[in-house]
Motif scaffolding. Structure first.
Motif, PDB file in Angstrom:
ATOM      1  N   ILE A   7      30.730  14.269 -20.430  1.00 27.65           N
ATOM      2  CA  ILE A   7      29.544  13.959 -21.213  1.00 27.65           C
ATOM      3  C   ILE A   7      28.649  13.058 -20.375  1.00 27.65           C
ATOM      4  CG2 ILE A   7      28.643  12.737 -23.225  1.00 27.65           C
ATOM      5  CD1 ILE A   7      31.085  13.578 -24.765  1.00 27.65           C
ATOM      6  N   VAL A   8      27.379  13.414 -20.286  1.00 29.84           N
ATOM      7  CA  VAL A   8      26.410  12.590 -19.566  1.00 29.84           C
ATOM      8  C   VAL A   8      25.253  12.281 -20.502  1.00 29.84           C
ATOM      9  CG1 VAL A   8      24.893  12.379 -17.567  1.00 29.84           C
ATOM     10  CG2 VAL A   8      27.006  13.723 -17.382  1.00 29.84           C
ATOM     11  N   THR A   9      24.963  10.999 -20.697  1.00 28.61           N
ATOM     12  CA  THR A   9      23.804  10.614 -21.503  1.00 28.61           C
ATOM     13  C   THR A   9      22.681  10.150 -20.578  1.00 28.61           C
ATOM     14  OG1 THR A   9      24.479   8.286 -21.779  1.00 28.61           O
ATOM     15  CG2 THR A   9      25.354   9.898 -23.354  1.00 28.61           C
ATOM     16  N   GLY A  10      21.463  10.159 -21.113  1.00 27.98           N
ATOM     17  CA  GLY A  10      20.314   9.830 -20.283  1.00 27.98           C
ATOM     18  C   GLY A  10      20.148  10.848 -19.175  1.00 27.98           C
ATOM     19  N   ALA A  11      20.249  12.133 -19.547  1.00 29.22           N
ATOM     20  CA  ALA A  11      20.478  13.180 -18.552  1.00 29.22           C
ATOM     21  C   ALA A  11      19.254  14.017 -18.207  1.00 29.22           C
ATOM     22  CB  ALA A  11      21.599  14.097 -19.056  1.00 29.22           C
ATOM     23  N   GLY A  16      20.875  10.340 -14.196  1.00 31.34           N
ATOM     24  CA  GLY A  16      21.608  11.164 -15.146  1.00 31.34           C
ATOM     25  C   GLY A  16      21.564  12.635 -14.803  1.00 31.34           C
ATOM     26  N   TYR A  17      20.407  13.126 -14.402  1.00 29.10           N
ATOM     27  CA  TYR A  17      20.287  14.519 -14.007  1.00 29.10           C
ATOM     28  C   TYR A  17      21.154  14.815 -12.788  1.00 29.10           C
ATOM     29  CZ  TYR A  17      18.266  18.880 -12.294  1.00 29.10           C
ATOM     30  OH  TYR A  17      18.104  20.163 -11.839  1.00 29.10           O
ATOM     31  N   GLU A  18      21.183  13.873 -11.847  1.00 27.54           N
ATOM     32  CA  GLU A  18      22.012  14.062 -10.660  1.00 27.54           C
ATOM     33  C   GLU A  18      23.492  14.023 -11.016  1.00 27.54           C
ATOM     34  OE1 GLU A  18      20.850  15.051  -7.895  1.00 27.54           O
ATOM     35  OE2 GLU A  18      18.726  14.718  -8.315  1.00 27.54           O
ATOM     36  N   PHE A  19      23.872  13.216 -11.991  1.00 22.46           N
ATOM     37  CA  PHE A  19      25.252  13.247 -12.481  1.00 22.46           C
ATOM     38  C   PHE A  19      25.609  14.644 -12.994  1.00 22.46           C
ATOM     39  CE2 PHE A  19      25.451   8.452 -13.483  1.00 22.46           C
ATOM     40  CZ  PHE A  19      26.212   8.212 -12.368  1.00 22.46           C
ATOM     41  N   ASP A  79      37.196  14.189 -20.590  1.00 24.31           N
ATOM     42  CA  ASP A  79      37.783  13.677 -19.353  1.00 24.31           C
ATOM     43  C   ASP A  79      36.906  12.618 -18.704  1.00 24.31           C
ATOM     44  OD1 ASP A  79      40.164  15.601 -18.970  1.00 24.31           O
ATOM     45  OD2 ASP A  79      38.477  16.963 -19.326  1.00 24.31           O
ATOM     46  N   VAL A  80      35.587  12.805 -18.803  1.00 23.52           N
ATOM     47  CA  VAL A  80      34.655  11.906 -18.136  1.00 23.52           C
ATOM     48  C   VAL A  80      33.469  11.600 -19.046  1.00 23.52           C
ATOM     49  CG1 VAL A  80      33.096  11.616 -16.175  1.00 23.52           C
ATOM     50  CG2 VAL A  80      35.289  12.727 -15.835  1.00 23.52           C
ATOM     51  N   PRO A  81      33.532  10.518 -19.817  1.00 23.38           N
ATOM     52  CA  PRO A  81      32.337  10.068 -20.543  1.00 23.38           C
ATOM     53  C   PRO A  81      31.487   9.162 -19.639  1.00 23.38           C
ATOM     54  CG  PRO A  81      34.284   8.884 -21.318  1.00 23.38           C
ATOM     55  CD  PRO A  81      34.730   9.776 -20.196  1.00 23.38           C
ATOM     56  N   MET A  82      30.208   9.519 -19.492  1.00 25.30           N
ATOM     57  CA  MET A  82      29.324   8.781 -18.596  1.00 25.30           C
ATOM     58  C   MET A  82      28.158   8.227 -19.414  1.00 25.30           C
ATOM     59  SD  MET A  82      29.449  11.504 -15.421  1.00 25.30           S
ATOM     60  CE  MET A  82      29.006  10.359 -14.128  1.00 25.30           C
ATOM     61  N   ALA A  83      28.204   6.920 -19.681  1.00 26.93           N
ATOM     62  CA  ALA A  83      27.184   6.253 -20.496  1.00 26.93           C
ATOM     63  C   ALA A  83      26.052   5.804 -19.581  1.00 26.93           C
ATOM     64  CB  ALA A  83      27.798   5.066 -21.235  1.00 26.93           C
ATOM     65  N   ASN A  84      25.042   6.645 -19.474  1.00 27.20           N
ATOM     66  CA  ASN A  84      23.967   6.421 -18.516  1.00 27.20           C
ATOM     67  C   ASN A  84      22.612   6.198 -19.183  1.00 27.20           C
ATOM     68  OD1 ASN A  84      22.778   6.740 -15.657  1.00 27.20           O
ATOM     69  ND2 ASN A  84      21.709   8.335 -16.799  1.00 27.20           N
ATOM     70  N   ALA A  85      22.487   6.444 -20.480  1.00 33.40           N
ATOM     71  CA  ALA A  85      21.192   6.300 -21.155  1.00 33.40           C
ATOM     72  C   ALA A  85      20.700   4.865 -21.080  1.00 33.40           C
ATOM     73  CB  ALA A  85      21.307   6.735 -22.614  1.00 33.40           C
ATOM     74  N   GLY A  86      19.433   4.685 -20.785  1.00 34.85           N
ATOM     75  CA  GLY A  86      18.867   3.345 -20.704  1.00 34.85           C
ATOM     76  C   GLY A  86      17.355   3.382 -20.775  1.00 34.85           C
ATOM     77  N   ARG A  87      16.795   2.250 -21.123  1.00 37.59           N
ATOM     78  CA  ARG A  87      15.342   2.137 -21.261  1.00 37.59           C
ATOM     79  C   ARG A  87      14.903   0.818 -20.662  1.00 37.59           C
ATOM     80  NH1 ARG A  87      12.903   2.938 -27.209  1.00 37.59           N
ATOM     81  NH2 ARG A  87      13.900   4.962 -26.841  1.00 37.59           N
ATOM     82  N   GLY A  88      13.758   0.828 -19.964  1.00 37.19           N
ATOM     83  CA  GLY A  88      13.227  -0.391 -19.365  1.00 37.19           C
ATOM     84  C   GLY A  88      11.973  -0.863 -20.079  1.00 37.19           C
ATOM     85  N   LEU A  89      11.545  -2.074 -19.742  1.00 41.89           N
ATOM     86  CA  LEU A  89      10.331  -2.634 -20.342  1.00 41.89           C
ATOM     87  C   LEU A  89       9.826  -3.768 -19.465  1.00 41.89           C
ATOM     88  CD1 LEU A  89       8.476  -2.428 -22.833  1.00 41.89           C
ATOM     89  CD2 LEU A  89       9.837  -4.246 -23.868  1.00 41.89           C
ATOM     90  N   GLY A  90       8.631  -3.583 -18.921  1.00 44.99           N
ATOM     91  CA  GLY A  90       8.029  -4.608 -18.084  1.00 44.99           C
ATOM     92  C   GLY A  90       7.082  -5.503 -18.872  1.00 44.99           C
ATOM     93  N   HIS A  91       6.398  -6.403 -18.157  1.00 42.48           N
ATOM     94  CA  HIS A  91       5.435  -7.370 -18.691  1.00 42.48           C
ATOM     95  C   HIS A  91       6.144  -8.531 -19.407  1.00 42.48           C
ATOM     96  CE1 HIS A  91       1.681  -5.049 -17.875  1.00 42.48           C
ATOM     97  NE2 HIS A  91       2.559  -4.052 -17.848  1.00 42.48           N
ATOM     98  N   ALA A  92       5.359  -9.556 -19.703  1.00 42.24           N
ATOM     99  CA  ALA A  92       5.915 -10.790 -20.263  1.00 42.24           C
ATOM    100  C   ALA A  92       6.520 -10.544 -21.649  1.00 42.24           C
ATOM    101  CB  ALA A  92       4.835 -11.861 -20.352  1.00 42.24           C
ATOM    102  N   PHE A  93       7.616 -11.185 -21.907  1.00 38.44           N
ATOM    103  CA  PHE A  93       8.364 -11.018 -23.157  1.00 38.44           C
ATOM    104  C   PHE A  93       7.481 -11.228 -24.387  1.00 38.44           C
ATOM    105  CE2 PHE A  93      10.854 -13.149 -26.531  1.00 38.44           C
ATOM    106  CZ  PHE A  93      11.730 -12.126 -26.850  1.00 38.44           C
ATOM    107  N   LEU A  94       6.692 -12.291 -24.413  1.00 36.07           N
ATOM    108  CA  LEU A  94       5.886 -12.617 -25.589  1.00 36.07           C
ATOM    109  C   LEU A  94       4.655 -11.735 -25.729  1.00 36.07           C
ATOM    110  CD1 LEU A  94       6.086 -16.524 -25.620  1.00 36.07           C
ATOM    111  CD2 LEU A  94       7.418 -14.882 -26.955  1.00 36.07           C
TER     112      LEU A  94
END
Length: 259
Positions: A7-11, A16-19, A79-94
């Motif tokens: 299983i590949v997430t964020g694929a 993820g696609y390369e996985f 046999d192989v769970p791959m937890a790859n999903a993720g999200r980013g966020l730039g700029h100042a927190f506030l």
């Protein structure tokens, strides 16, 4: 079912696609979950010798999405769970909308935790398998103008090492892949193209995925990809947090690409 099942997430793209491509070449049947999964699956199915590939468009930031993914396994041993999903966020927190901040937390932290608990429980019951978690060297550094993302990766890095130790006496390995900046859609989606890190040359996702996959199959605990990232992570381990935060500002502050 002679083929192993991964299983590949964020694929959809990037690491993820390369996985997916590696797993397909290695003879795994695949369940892939992400946005635009049908496009990725169509690319893989056109290659000779590829096994079964099921594509699932699902929101893994929600409990419903996690349950949909588990149901899609049809109780087949993983046999192989791959937890790859993720999200980013730039700029100042506030300066960021709270809904987008929550989206990062729900995807990277809450969703990945729920996914690992569901899939990891089944893996432990079989007492066999390789688990991969995509962390980041960003987890070693307080992330000025990338604060929530770096904090989420610090959580995943820590969770990975803890889970590995808890499973030490089993036949299950847990590997934390910790890449640096990689040439993916990440920086565009995180609104970071006007930053130094967003505009400079990055690592090849195929190289990152290959090193991560090989480390996982060998049962290694972690892998930092690329010499530059290895050096950065080593320095981060002995540098005060305040100094790390100041250094990170130079690479992630909006407009830093011009300097």
């Amino acid at each position: 079912m002679d083929r192993q099942f991964a299983i590949v997430t964020g694929a959809s793209t990037g690491i993820g696609y390369e996985f997916e491509r590696i797993c397909a070449r290695e003879g795994f049947d695949l369940l892939i979950a992400a946005d635009e999964v049908e496009i990725a699956a169509a690319d893989l199915r056109s290659e000779p010798g590829v096994g079964a590939i099921e594509a699932l468009h699902v929101d893994l930031a929600t409990q419903e999405g996690i349950e949909q993914l588990q149901a899609a396994t049809k109780d087949r041993p993983i046999d192989v769970p791959m937890a790859n999903a993720g999200r980013g966020l730039g700029h100042a927190f506030l300066d960021r909308d709270l809904a987008r901040i929550r989206g990062v937390v729900h995807t990277n932290v809450t969703g990945t935790t729920g996914l690992l608990h569901k899939l990891g429980y089944d893996t432990r019951r079989r007492n066999q398998g390789h688990i991969l978690i995509t962390g980041s060297i960003a987890g070693f550094t307080p992330g000025n103008f990338q604060a929530v993302y770096n904090a989420s990766k610090a959580y995943l890095n820590s969770l990975s090492f803890a889970l590995r130790e808890e499973l030490r006496d089993t036949e299950i390995s847990v590997t934390c892949l910790m890449p640096g900046a990689t040439e993916t859609e990440f920086f565009r989606r995180a609104d970071m193209l006007d930053t130094k890190v967003g505009s400079e040359e990055k690592d090849d996702p195929a190289m990152v995925a290959c090193q991560g996959f090989n480390a996982m199959m060998k049962g290694e605990g972690d892998v930092v990809t690329g010499l530059k990232n290895k050096i950065q992570s080593a320095i981060a381990n002995v540098t005060p947090a305040e100094a790390l935060a100041k250094q990170h500002r130079k690479t992630a502050e909006p407009g830093s690409a011009k300097h």
